[in-house]
Design a protein around this motif. Structure first.
Motif, PDB file in Angstrom:
ATOM      1  N   SER A   1     -10.383  44.356  35.416  1.00 29.90           N
ATOM      2  CA  SER A   1      -9.794  43.389  36.336  1.00 29.90           C
ATOM      3  C   SER A   1      -8.697  44.113  37.108  1.00 29.90           C
ATOM      4  O   SER A   1      -8.188  45.136  36.656  1.00 29.90           O
ATOM      5  N   PRO A   2      -8.303  43.592  38.278  1.00 29.71           N
ATOM      6  CA  PRO A   2      -7.223  44.238  39.031  1.00 29.71           C
ATOM      7  C   PRO A   2      -5.877  44.123  38.323  1.00 29.71           C
ATOM      8  O   PRO A   2      -5.665  43.210  37.517  1.00 29.71           O
ATOM      9  N   ALA A   3      -4.969  45.031  38.645  1.00 33.77           N
ATOM     10  CA  ALA A   3      -3.625  45.005  38.042  1.00 33.77           C
ATOM     11  C   ALA A   3      -2.850  43.765  38.456  1.00 33.77           C
ATOM     12  O   ALA A   3      -2.016  43.260  37.701  1.00 33.77           O
ATOM     13  N   VAL A   4      -3.126  43.268  39.666  1.00 39.34           N
ATOM     14  CA  VAL A   4      -2.511  42.031  40.156  1.00 39.34           C
ATOM     15  C   VAL A   4      -3.644  41.087  40.553  1.00 39.34           C
ATOM     16  O   VAL A   4      -4.503  41.452  41.355  1.00 39.34           O
TER      17      VAL A   4
ATOM     18  N   LEU B   1      -7.543  43.592  47.845  1.00 35.18           N
ATOM     19  CA  LEU B   1      -8.978  43.308  47.882  1.00 35.18           C
ATOM     20  C   LEU B   1      -9.233  41.807  47.813  1.00 35.18           C
ATOM     21  O   LEU B   1      -8.812  41.140  46.861  1.00 35.18           O
ATOM     22  N   GLU B   2      -9.898  41.284  48.820  1.00 34.32           N
ATOM     23  CA  GLU B   2     -10.453  39.934  48.725  1.00 34.32           C
ATOM     24  C   GLU B   2     -11.727  40.038  47.899  1.00 34.32           C
ATOM     25  O   GLU B   2     -12.595  40.864  48.184  1.00 34.32           O
ATOM     26  N   LEU B   3     -11.880  39.196  46.879  1.00 32.67           N
ATOM     27  CA  LEU B   3     -13.001  39.319  45.949  1.00 32.67           C
ATOM     28  C   LEU B   3     -13.756  38.003  45.836  1.00 32.67           C
ATOM     29  O   LEU B   3     -13.175  36.963  45.498  1.00 32.67           O
ATOM     30  N   SER B   4     -15.047  38.045  46.100  1.00 29.98           N
ATOM     31  CA  SER B   4     -15.898  36.865  45.945  1.00 29.98           C
ATOM     32  C   SER B   4     -16.349  36.742  44.497  1.00 29.98           C
ATOM     33  O   SER B   4     -16.221  37.672  43.691  1.00 29.98           O
ATOM     34  N   SER B   5     -16.912  35.594  44.162  1.00 22.68           N
ATOM     35  CA  SER B   5     -17.428  35.393  42.794  1.00 22.68           C
ATOM     36  C   SER B   5     -18.523  36.400  42.489  1.00 22.68           C
ATOM     37  O   SER B   5     -18.615  36.928  41.373  1.00 22.68           O
ATOM     38  N   TRP B   6     -19.355  36.703  43.487  1.00 20.34           N
ATOM     39  CA  TRP B   6     -20.445  37.662  43.276  1.00 20.34           C
ATOM     40  C   TRP B   6     -19.903  39.061  43.013  1.00 20.34           C
ATOM     41  O   TRP B   6     -20.395  39.779  42.146  1.00 20.34           O
ATOM     42  N   GLN B   7     -18.889  39.457  43.769  1.00 20.83           N
ATOM     43  CA  GLN B   7     -18.296  40.769  43.526  1.00 20.83           C
ATOM     44  C   GLN B   7     -17.664  40.840  42.139  1.00 20.83           C
ATOM     45  O   GLN B   7     -17.779  41.851  41.445  1.00 20.83           O
TER      46      GLN B   7
ATOM     47  N   LEU C   1     -13.740  51.834  39.650  1.00 21.06           N
ATOM     48  CA  LEU C   1     -13.790  52.975  38.737  1.00 21.06           C
ATOM     49  C   LEU C   1     -13.218  54.240  39.366  1.00 21.06           C
ATOM     50  O   LEU C   1     -12.731  55.128  38.655  1.00 21.06           O
ATOM     51  N   ALA C   2     -13.258  54.329  40.693  1.00 23.62           N
ATOM     52  CA  ALA C   2     -12.808  55.551  41.378  1.00 23.62           C
ATOM     53  C   ALA C   2     -11.436  55.416  42.031  1.00 23.62           C
ATOM     54  O   ALA C   2     -10.871  56.415  42.476  1.00 23.62           O
ATOM     55  N   CYS C   3     -10.882  54.185  42.099  1.00 23.93           N
ATOM     56  CA  CYS C   3      -9.665  53.942  42.883  1.00 23.93           C
ATOM     57  C   CYS C   3      -8.409  54.364  42.116  1.00 23.93           C
ATOM     58  O   CYS C   3      -8.149  53.850  41.017  1.00 23.93           O
ATOM     59  N   PRO C   4      -7.569  55.258  42.683  1.00 26.18           N
ATOM     60  CA  PRO C   4      -6.337  55.674  42.008  1.00 26.18           C
ATOM     61  C   PRO C   4      -5.140  54.760  42.280  1.00 26.18           C
ATOM     62  O   PRO C   4      -4.109  54.867  41.619  1.00 26.18           O
ATOM     63  N   GLY C   5      -5.237  53.875  43.277  1.00 20.39           N
ATOM     64  CA  GLY C   5      -4.102  53.033  43.661  1.00 20.39           C
ATOM     65  C   GLY C   5      -4.034  51.750  42.858  1.00 20.39           C
ATOM     66  O   GLY C   5      -4.932  51.425  42.073  1.00 20.39           O
ATOM     67  N   ARG C   6      -2.948  50.988  43.046  1.00 18.41           N
ATOM     68  CA  ARG C   6      -2.796  49.684  42.385  1.00 18.41           C
ATOM     69  C   ARG C   6      -3.596  48.648  43.155  1.00 18.41           C
ATOM     70  O   ARG C   6      -3.404  48.461  44.364  1.00 18.41           O
ATOM     71  N   ILE C   7      -4.500  47.946  42.464  1.00 19.03           N
ATOM     72  CA  ILE C   7      -5.361  46.955  43.108  1.00 19.03           C
ATOM     73  C   ILE C   7      -4.759  45.569  42.953  1.00 19.03           C
ATOM     74  O   ILE C   7      -4.437  45.119  41.855  1.00 19.03           O
ATOM     75  N   ILE C   8      -4.619  44.890  44.092  1.00 18.83           N
ATOM     76  CA  ILE C   8      -4.160  43.504  44.140  1.00 18.83           C
ATOM     77  C   ILE C   8      -5.376  42.688  44.566  1.00 18.83           C
ATOM     78  O   ILE C   8      -5.806  42.753  45.723  1.00 18.83           O
ATOM     79  N   GLY C   9      -5.971  41.952  43.626  1.00 16.00           N
ATOM     80  CA  GLY C   9      -7.189  41.205  43.907  1.00 16.00           C
ATOM     81  C   GLY C   9      -6.896  39.739  44.151  1.00 16.00           C
ATOM     82  O   GLY C   9      -6.059  39.137  43.475  1.00 16.00           O
ATOM     83  N   ILE C  10      -7.601  39.174  45.138  1.00 20.37           N
ATOM     84  CA  ILE C  10      -7.410  37.767  45.489  1.00 20.37           C
ATOM     85  C   ILE C  10      -8.775  37.092  45.514  1.00 20.37           C
ATOM     86  O   ILE C  10      -9.710  37.590  46.145  1.00 20.37           O
TER      87      ILE C  10
END
Length: 458
Positions: free
Chosen positions: A181-184, A165-171, A106-115
């Motif tokens: 959801s992340p942009a990527v 960002l590495e993202l777990s199922s819990w996160q 909610l606070a991040c201004p950059g492009r998020i690449i989630g894995i």
């Protein structure tokens, strides 16, 4: 999210960064902060020390009902189950339940690449990060990364920053209430895991699917075509979707699935060599290099980074060679699938150290692979080991081989001393437990650190 003056309870301080980051962020935002954790103060002393100087109240060694009645917002650690009766109390008293990662999004201004993925997400995340960094782009790495306080990255993130960002199922559960959801989005695979927390693989997989469910048409999603779950999810994603396939030899756009010969549209690998071991790492590399290509990174930068990229700590990490024996730390092997993959990464004779506590996952073909590929097996005790032992007996009989188990040891040094006594020059001593570590160790990272210490002491 405005936290000023709010009563914020952080549930689960932990030792890996998430709880610390949430407490620090809430305090810095002007909230009235309490932290509660069932672990005793002596275990959590490093985390408490890291937060010294901030106005935070600590309630350690217990959860008190009154704290959950007091809170306006509860920030739960990813390890806290959604079904916790304490969270129910908080909700009944009007509290909102949040997670650190949602506050970050909610606070991040950059492009998020989630894995995300059951296996390979750390390696894939780290390689994407290294490629982007090598390109000169301002880049940060966070999420489910041990020791990283993701919220604490916010001050250095600008609109042009690439946020990996590495993202777990819990996160990912924490993103669902906000429909973000992340942009990527990158998905490595889905295998049975955490079935002691989820009702079944379907519920677990759906938690993973939050990485792409709320993407937009101009976002980007990359899926491993060779895994049945991620192949299916790739047909459901609302974003611009690509598949990677080690079996087919490259990457292709989802639209090409409807073509008569999609293989004609395969874009091949952009690397020729890698120091990483195992076929699964080639899958990770293909996902990372495809993502980097789609983000506009030059092929030469990608290839050079892949050639120089070493294994991430505790993941088939080559610690040292002593007297011709290679010592491999695969301590993040906490599932039978991971145990099998670790064994399949080597052609040399293997002395395996495995065992621990169960997550109630199917053993599948791990016992068969142990009998086929391990000359000697040393086990650590635990509920998982109790499940594994009869399966190894049955598989040894089925393959017409002697059972390679040489003993069960409740002390890690005794286990490793015994394993070492069975090694010969040219062998691999593989520490790949295939189960969780709690009881003997704080977590899988502590377990791997102790293995490293042993190897370096030789």
């Amino acid at each position: 999210m405005d936290l000023r003056g709010k009563r914020v309870l952080v549930m689960g301080l932990g030792l890996q960064g998430s709880g610390m980051a949430a407490a620090r962020y809430a305090a810095q935002q002007g909230a009235i902060v309490r932290v509660t954790d069932m672990k005793p103060a002596e275990v959590l002393a490093p985390s408490v020390e890291a937060l010294s100087g901030l106005s935070i109240e600590f309630i350690l060694g217990q959860h008190r009902q009154e704290d959950f009645q007091w809170a306006d917002i509860v920030i739960r650690n990813p390890g806290v189950p959604r079904t916790s009766p304490y969270l129910k109390i908080a909700k009944e008293h009007g509290a909102r339940i949040e997670m650190e990662i949602a506050l970050f999004f909610l606070a991040c201004p950059g492009r998020i690449i989630g894995i995300t993925g059951t296996r390979g997400k750390t390696t894939t995340s780290s390689l994407i990060y290294e490629i982007l960094r090598a390109s000169g782009a301002p880049t940060v790495l966070g999420g489910n990364v041990a020791g990283v306080e993701t919220l604490s990255l916010l001050p250095q993130i600008k609109a042009q920053t690439q946020v990996v960002l590495e993202l777990s199922s819990w996160q990912l559960e924490g993103l669902e209430p906000h429909a973000i959801s992340p942009a990527v989005a990158v998905m490595t695979n889905v295998y049975p895991d955490h079935l002691n927390t989820y009702s079944g693989i379907e519920e677990y997989a759906e938690a993973k699917a939050n990485i792409f469910r709320h993407q937009h048409a101009d976002d980007l999603a990359i899926f491993n075509f060779d895994n049945p779950w991620t192949r299916r999810f790739g047909t459901e994603a609302p974003a611009n979707t690509w598949f990677t396939s080690l079996q087919l030899g490259g990457s292709f756009q989802r639209a090409e699935l409807s073509q008569q010969n999609p293989q004609e549209h395969i874009k091949p690998f952009v690397f020729t060599e890698t120091p990483l071991m195992g076929r699964h790492n080639l899958e990770n590399i293909l996902l990372a290099t495809t993502t980097a290509r789609l983000l506009g990174i030059d092929d030469e930068i990608i290839a050079t980074t892949v050639r120089n990229f070493r294994s991430v700590g505790h993941r088939l990490e080559e610690v040292r060679t002593v007297n011709g024996v290679r010592f491999i730390n695969d301590s993040t092997s906490t599932t039978p699938v991971a145990g099998r993959v670790g064994l399949e990464a080597f052609d040399a004779p293997i002395v395996l150290v495995a065992g621990g506590n169960t997550k109630h996952l199917p053993l599948e073909d791990w016992p068969a692979t142990i009998i086929k590929r391990s000359r000697d097996v040393i086990l650590l005790p635990g509920s998982g080991t109790d499940e594994l032992l009869p399966a190894l007996d049955a598989e040894a009989h089925a393959q017409g081989k002697p059972n390679p188990v040489r003993g069960i040891f409740a002390n890690l040094k005794q286990a490793l001393d015994t394993a070492l006594s069975f090694t010969r020059p040219g062998d691999v001593l593989l520490f790949s437990p295939g189960f969780t570590s709690f009881g003997m160790f704080l977590n899988e990272f502590d377990r791997g650190d102790k293995f490293r210490e042993y190897v370096h002491s030789l």
